[in-house]
Design a protein around this motif. Sequence first.
Motif, mmCIF file in Angstrom:
data_model
loop_
_atom_site.group_PDB
_atom_site.id
_atom_site.type_symbol
_atom_site.label_atom_id
_atom_site.label_comp_id
_atom_site.label_asym_id
_atom_site.label_seq_id
_atom_site.Cartn_x
_atom_site.Cartn_y
_atom_site.Cartn_z
ATOM 1 N N VAL A 118 36.237 -41.264 32.014
ATOM 2 C CA VAL A 118 35.467 -42.275 32.734
ATOM 3 C C VAL A 118 35.624 -42.005 34.223
ATOM 4 O O VAL A 118 36.718 -41.676 34.700
ATOM 5 C CB VAL A 118 35.964 -43.692 32.396
ATOM 6 N N CYS A 129 34.161 -43.358 38.245
ATOM 7 C CA CYS A 129 33.390 -44.288 39.067
ATOM 8 C C CYS A 129 33.181 -43.694 40.461
ATOM 9 O O CYS A 129 34.039 -42.961 40.969
ATOM 10 C CB CYS A 129 34.117 -45.627 39.198
ATOM 11 N N LYS A 159 27.417 -46.039 44.323
ATOM 12 C CA LYS A 159 26.046 -45.909 43.832
ATOM 13 C C LYS A 159 25.084 -45.581 44.967
ATOM 14 O O LYS A 159 24.103 -44.873 44.788
ATOM 15 C CB LYS A 159 25.613 -47.199 43.128
ATOM 16 N N ASP A 216 29.124 -47.338 40.610
ATOM 17 C CA ASP A 216 28.567 -46.863 39.344
ATOM 18 C C ASP A 216 29.678 -46.181 38.547
ATOM 19 O O ASP A 216 30.353 -45.283 39.056
ATOM 20 C CB ASP A 216 27.424 -45.874 39.594
ATOM 21 N N CYS A 217 29.870 -46.607 37.294
ATOM 22 C CA CYS A 217 30.898 -46.031 36.420
ATOM 23 C C CYS A 217 30.234 -45.495 35.149
ATOM 24 O O CYS A 217 29.343 -46.147 34.591
ATOM 25 C CB CYS A 217 31.947 -47.072 36.043
ATOM 26 N N ARG A 218 30.712 -44.325 34.708
ATOM 27 C CA ARG A 218 30.120 -43.690 33.529
ATOM 28 C C ARG A 218 31.189 -43.076 32.640
ATOM 29 O O ARG A 218 32.234 -42.634 33.115
ATOM 30 C CB ARG A 218 29.123 -42.597 33.935
ATOM 31 N N TYR A 266 31.736 -39.946 29.970
ATOM 32 C CA TYR A 266 31.125 -38.624 29.822
ATOM 33 C C TYR A 266 31.491 -38.019 28.464
ATOM 34 O O TYR A 266 32.667 -37.828 28.138
ATOM 35 C CB TYR A 266 31.587 -37.707 30.955
ATOM 36 N N TYR A 285 22.541 -41.952 28.693
ATOM 37 C CA TYR A 285 22.280 -43.005 29.665
ATOM 38 C C TYR A 285 20.799 -43.365 29.643
ATOM 39 O O TYR A 285 19.955 -42.555 29.274
ATOM 40 C CB TYR A 285 22.688 -42.564 31.072
ATOM 41 N N ARG A 288 27.120 -46.495 30.641
ATOM 42 C CA ARG A 288 27.408 -46.647 32.058
ATOM 43 C C ARG A 288 27.279 -48.123 32.445
ATOM 44 O O ARG A 288 26.804 -48.948 31.665
ATOM 45 C CB ARG A 288 26.415 -45.845 32.907
ATOM 46 N N ASP A 333 26.876 -50.509 36.448
ATOM 47 C CA ASP A 333 27.099 -50.598 37.880
ATOM 48 C C ASP A 333 27.414 -52.036 38.238
ATOM 49 O O ASP A 333 26.945 -52.969 37.594
ATOM 50 C CB ASP A 333 25.901 -50.058 38.681
#
Length: 301
Positions: A211, A213, A216, A273-275, A277, A283, A292, A294
């Motif tokens: 994860v 972040c 954005k 923004d956090c995702r 992977y 997404y 994800r 935000d």
Amino acid sequence: MSGNKESDGGWRKFMWNSEKGEFLGRTGCSWFKIFLFYVIFYGCLAGIFIGTIQAMLLTLSDYKPTYQDRVAPPGLSHTPRSEKSEIYFKMSDNSTYKKYVDSMNELLRNYDEGRQTKQLKFDTCGEDPLTYRDQGTLENSLGQRSSCTFPRKWLGDCSGLTDSTYGFKEGKPCLIVKLNRIVYFKPRGPSDNSTLPEALQGRSYQNLIPVHCKNKRPEDASKIGEIKYFGFNGGFPLQYYPYYGKQLHPHYLQPLVAIQFTNLTIGEELRIDCRAYGDNIKYSEKDRYQGRFDVKITVNS
């Protein structure tokens, strides 16, 4: 007067005609035929309805939804959550962040070590990321599956054990992040590190869904400061998957990642923004929580 008598007699005769043996204009045989028709008619309708329901039930599983097209790939959610994903608080006023602290406490209560016992079918699965903990298919007769323990102390400064305000009092707020549960879903880690953000490259993510972040908006790049990650090296280890559903996995705890923003610019509205992977984590701009999320964070003194 005679007209009224005739009228009264007409209604009485319609209700019951003794000469013809009719009730409400029909004989007993006629009423029986009508009753029999509607019994057969509604009986057939009920039979068709019950038959279609039974046919549909034959296609359903007790353990897994038949159709999961609206829930895969998984969403990435965070605690605390707020209206419009905006977190606003004042360090000097604990009433502004009490609701955030309460939601963190509610989430992490189930992660207290005293609640993760062998009697509830919890096993220690190690503190290093491992491959999937496969416990058979959903349809076999193994019964309730065991779950991996996840003690909240692994979340470090965001565990609530050393800081009951989860950093909010110091202006260093924490977020607890998790992948939403999908029955028998097996997330796959990134196979090509070159597709990851620069901050994640050069590391090994075997058996791990990392994860990350970041800002954005470009103008927030210098205002976010250092971000710390707690848990399994900032990711979701694969030994906690697959999830077997509420019936077979009633005490399951999904792995968590704690994120702490240690140096946010005071008085600025920051978009973050956090995702997560992974090869099968996608997404969508239409779904702000698919893989994800935000969030807007504003810290005031």
